[in-house]
Design a protein around this motif. Sequence first.
Motif, PDB file in Angstrom:
ATOM      1  N   TYR A  72       0.815  -1.213   0.000  1.00 21.40           N
ATOM      2  CA  TYR A  72       0.000   0.000   0.000  1.00 21.40           C
ATOM      3  C   TYR A  72       0.855   1.273   0.000  1.00 21.40           C
ATOM      4  N   GLY A  73       2.076   1.160  -0.483  1.00 16.65           N
ATOM      5  CA  GLY A  73       2.975   2.316  -0.461  1.00 16.65           C
ATOM      6  C   GLY A  73       2.433   3.532  -1.190  1.00 16.65           C
ATOM      7  N   ARG A  74       1.644   3.291  -2.239  1.00 20.22           N
ATOM      8  CA  ARG A  74       1.144   4.429  -3.029  1.00 20.22           C
ATOM      9  C   ARG A  74       0.027   5.195  -2.337  1.00 20.22           C
ATOM     10  N   GLU A  75      -0.448   4.699  -1.201  1.00 19.62           N
ATOM     11  CA  GLU A  75      -1.462   5.464  -0.463  1.00 19.62           C
ATOM     12  C   GLU A  75      -0.925   6.841  -0.104  1.00 19.62           C
ATOM     13  N   ARG A  76       0.370   6.962   0.105  1.00 15.79           N
ATOM     14  CA  ARG A  76       0.949   8.264   0.429  1.00 15.79           C
ATOM     15  C   ARG A  76       0.780   9.227  -0.733  1.00 15.79           C
ATOM     16  N   TYR A  77       0.817   8.720  -1.966  1.00 10.37           N
ATOM     17  CA  TYR A  77       0.589   9.577  -3.129  1.00 10.37           C
ATOM     18  C   TYR A  77      -0.877   9.969  -3.242  1.00 10.37           C
ATOM     19  N   VAL A  78      -1.763   9.011  -2.916  1.00  9.47           N
ATOM     20  CA  VAL A  78      -3.204   9.295  -2.970  1.00  9.47           C
ATOM     21  C   VAL A  78      -3.558  10.425  -2.009  1.00  9.47           C
ATOM     22  N   LEU A 217       3.342  10.909  -9.655  1.00  4.86           N
ATOM     23  CA  LEU A 217       3.704   9.820  -8.750  1.00  4.86           C
ATOM     24  C   LEU A 217       2.636   8.722  -8.758  1.00  4.86           C
ATOM     25  N   LEU A 218       1.377   9.107  -8.845  1.00  7.70           N
ATOM     26  CA  LEU A 218       0.297   8.124  -8.877  1.00  7.70           C
ATOM     27  C   LEU A 218       0.358   7.271 -10.142  1.00  7.70           C
ATOM     28  N   LEU A 219       0.698   7.896 -11.256  1.00 12.84           N
ATOM     29  CA  LEU A 219       0.797   7.155 -12.510  1.00 12.84           C
ATOM     30  C   LEU A 219       1.955   6.165 -12.479  1.00 12.84           C
ATOM     31  N   GLY A 220       2.963   6.465 -11.681  1.00 13.81           N
ATOM     32  CA  GLY A 220       4.103   5.564 -11.556  1.00 13.81           C
ATOM     33  C   GLY A 220       5.352   6.154 -12.167  1.00 13.81           C
ATOM     34  N   GLU A 221       6.318   6.498 -11.326  1.00 13.95           N
ATOM     35  CA  GLU A 221       7.581   7.056 -11.789  1.00 13.95           C
ATOM     36  C   GLU A 221       8.694   6.029 -11.655  1.00 13.95           C
ATOM     37  N   SER A 222       9.669   6.152 -12.530  1.00 14.10           N
ATOM     38  CA  SER A 222      10.820   5.257 -12.474  1.00 14.10           C
ATOM     39  C   SER A 222      11.771   5.693 -11.368  1.00 14.10           C
ATOM     40  N   ALA A 223      12.804   4.892 -11.146  1.00 17.87           N
ATOM     41  CA  ALA A 223      13.821   5.246 -10.166  1.00 17.87           C
ATOM     42  C   ALA A 223      14.592   6.472 -10.647  1.00 17.87           C
ATOM     43  N   THR A 224      15.283   7.111  -9.738  1.00 17.51           N
ATOM     44  CA  THR A 224      16.109   8.251 -10.118  1.00 17.51           C
ATOM     45  C   THR A 224      17.230   7.792 -11.042  1.00 17.51           C
ATOM     46  N   VAL A 225      17.789   8.726 -11.768  1.00 19.02           N
ATOM     47  CA  VAL A 225      18.883   8.395 -12.690  1.00 19.02           C
ATOM     48  C   VAL A 225      20.041   7.735 -11.945  1.00 19.02           C
ATOM     49  N   ILE A 244      20.346  -6.324 -20.915  1.00 23.79           N
ATOM     50  CA  ILE A 244      19.759  -6.115 -22.249  1.00 23.79           C
ATOM     51  C   ILE A 244      18.776  -4.950 -22.203  1.00 23.79           C
ATOM     52  N   HIS A 245      17.864  -4.978 -21.276  1.00 27.32           N
ATOM     53  CA  HIS A 245      17.015  -3.812 -21.020  1.00 27.32           C
ATOM     54  C   HIS A 245      16.439  -3.922 -19.608  1.00 27.32           C
ATOM     55  N   MET A 246      16.017  -2.801 -19.068  1.00 22.82           N
ATOM     56  CA  MET A 246      15.546  -2.773 -17.682  1.00 22.82           C
ATOM     57  C   MET A 246      14.483  -1.699 -17.522  1.00 22.82           C
ATOM     58  N   LYS A 247      13.513  -1.989 -16.655  1.00 17.71           N
ATOM     59  CA  LYS A 247      12.490  -1.011 -16.291  1.00 17.71           C
ATOM     60  C   LYS A 247      12.359  -0.993 -14.772  1.00 17.71           C
ATOM     61  N   THR A 248      12.118   0.210 -14.232  1.00 15.89           N
ATOM     62  CA  THR A 248      11.923   0.357 -12.789  1.00 15.89           C
ATOM     63  C   THR A 248      10.625   1.118 -12.530  1.00 15.89           C
ATOM     64  N   LEU A 249      10.044   0.892 -11.358  1.00 16.36           N
ATOM     65  CA  LEU A 249       8.790   1.555 -11.001  1.00 16.36           C
ATOM     66  C   LEU A 249       8.716   1.691  -9.485  1.00 16.36           C
ATOM     67  N   HIS A 250       8.394   2.888  -9.017  1.00 12.63           N
ATOM     68  CA  HIS A 250       8.218   3.101  -7.586  1.00 12.63           C
ATOM     69  C   HIS A 250       6.848   2.582  -7.159  1.00 12.63           C
ATOM     70  N   LEU A 251       6.859   1.574  -6.286  1.00 14.70           N
ATOM     71  CA  LEU A 251       5.628   1.067  -5.686  1.00 14.70           C
ATOM     72  C   LEU A 251       5.221   1.923  -4.497  1.00 14.70           C
ATOM     73  N   GLY A 252       6.120   2.733  -4.045  1.00 14.52           N
ATOM     74  CA  GLY A 252       5.950   3.648  -2.925  1.00 14.52           C
ATOM     75  C   GLY A 252       7.253   4.412  -2.793  1.00 14.52           C
ATOM     76  N   PRO A 253       7.314   5.382  -1.910  1.00 15.17           N
ATOM     77  CA  PRO A 253       8.543   6.168  -1.775  1.00 15.17           C
ATOM     78  C   PRO A 253       9.781   5.340  -1.463  1.00 15.17           C
ATOM     79  N   GLU A 254       9.636   4.267  -0.672  1.00 12.28           N
ATOM     80  CA  GLU A 254      10.790   3.446  -0.310  1.00 12.28           C
ATOM     81  C   GLU A 254      10.695   2.031  -0.848  1.00 12.28           C
ATOM     82  N   GLU A 255       9.899   1.835  -1.888  1.00  7.22           N
ATOM     83  CA  GLU A 255       9.756   0.514  -2.497  1.00  7.22           C
ATOM     84  C   GLU A 255       9.898   0.638  -4.000  1.00  7.22           C
ATOM     85  N   LEU A 256      10.850  -0.118  -4.548  1.00  7.42           N
ATOM     86  CA  LEU A 256      11.151  -0.017  -5.966  1.00  7.42           C
ATOM     87  C   LEU A 256      11.038  -1.385  -6.623  1.00  7.42           C
ATOM     88  N   LEU A 257      10.312  -1.431  -7.736  1.00  3.94           N
ATOM     89  CA  LEU A 257      10.204  -2.631  -8.544  1.00  3.94           C
ATOM     90  C   LEU A 257      11.256  -2.564  -9.655  1.00  3.94           C
TER      91      LEU A 257
END
Length: 303
Positions: A72-78, A217-225, A244-257
Motif C-alpha cells: 500500500y505504499g502508493r497510499e501516500r501519493y493518494v 507519482l500516482l501514474l508511476g515514476e521510475s527510479a532516479t537516474v 539487455i534492457h531494464m524497467k523500474t517503477l516506484h511502488l511507494g517512496p521506499e519501495e522499488l520494482l
Amino acid sequence: MSASGGKTAIVAALAANLGIAVTKFGAFALTASSSMLAEGIHSLADSGNQVLLLVGGKRSEREATAEHPFGYGRERYVYGFIVSIVLFSIGGLFALYEAWHKWHDPHGIDAWRWVPIVVLLGAIAMESFSFRTAIHESNEVRGGLSWVQFVRTAKAPELPVVLLEDLAALIGLVFALFGVSMTLVTGNGRWDAAGTAMIGALLVSVAVVLAVEMKSLLLGESATVANVRAIEAALVGPGVESVIHMKTLHLGPEELLVAAKIAVGATETAADVALAIDAAERRVRDAVPIASVIYLEPDIRRP
C-alpha cells in the motif's frame, strides 16, 4: 516516512497551523477582515492537510495482501493528491470568493484596529519556525538538488507538500499584512479584498503544482537516474554479462520494482543461471536498498 524527518516536519506544521488558525479566526471575529478570514480558512485547510499526510503515511505501512500484492505504499501519493484538492477548493477558491464578496461590500476596519497586525506578525513568526523545520529536514535528503528539482523529483510526497504549503502560508501572510495595512491607512476595504484575492490566487497556483506532481507519482515514476545507474552496474557480475534492457517503477517512496532482461552465457546450466540471478539480486539490494521487488529474465544476447 521517507526521510526520517518527514513526520517531524508534518507535526511541526500541524502544531503551527492549529495555533495560527485560532488566532486568525479570533482576529476576524473582532475586525470582520476578509484577509483574516481567508487566512484562517487557509490555516485550517493546512491543518487538515497535515492530518491527511499522517493518515496516508500510517495506512501505507499495511502489509501486502492477495488483493494488493505489492502493498500500500502508493497510499501516500493518494493522500498527497487529496491535499492538493483540499488546498485548491477550501483554501484557494474560498479566498477568491471572499475577495469577490468583500470587493462588492467594502468596509474598513473600525474596531480593534491593532489586532490583525499583531496576529499576522505572530503568525509569520510561528510559520517561519515550521518552514525552517521543513527546510532543515529536506536538506538532509535533497543532496545537491536545487529546491525546484527536489520538489519535482522527490519520490516521498510529504516534505515537498509541507515545503510548498509553508512557503505559500508565509507569502499569504505577507499578502494579508499588505491588505490589512492599506485598509487601516486608507479606510478603504477594497485593499483588504485585494489582499484576499492575492491569497486565493497563490493557493490555487500552489494546489495546481502539487496536483501535477502527485499525479505523476500516482501514474508511476521510475527510479532516479542515480539509482538506475547503480542497479545496472550491480546487475553485471559473475554469470551476468550485461543488461539487455531494464524497467523500474516506484511502488511507494521506499519501495522499488526492478524488472530486467539480463544476458547470460550460452553454455551455462540452469543451476548456474539461477545462482547468477540470486547473486545479482543481492548485489542490487546492497547497491539500492529500496529495490524490494526484483524480477530478472535471463537471455542470451544475440548479434
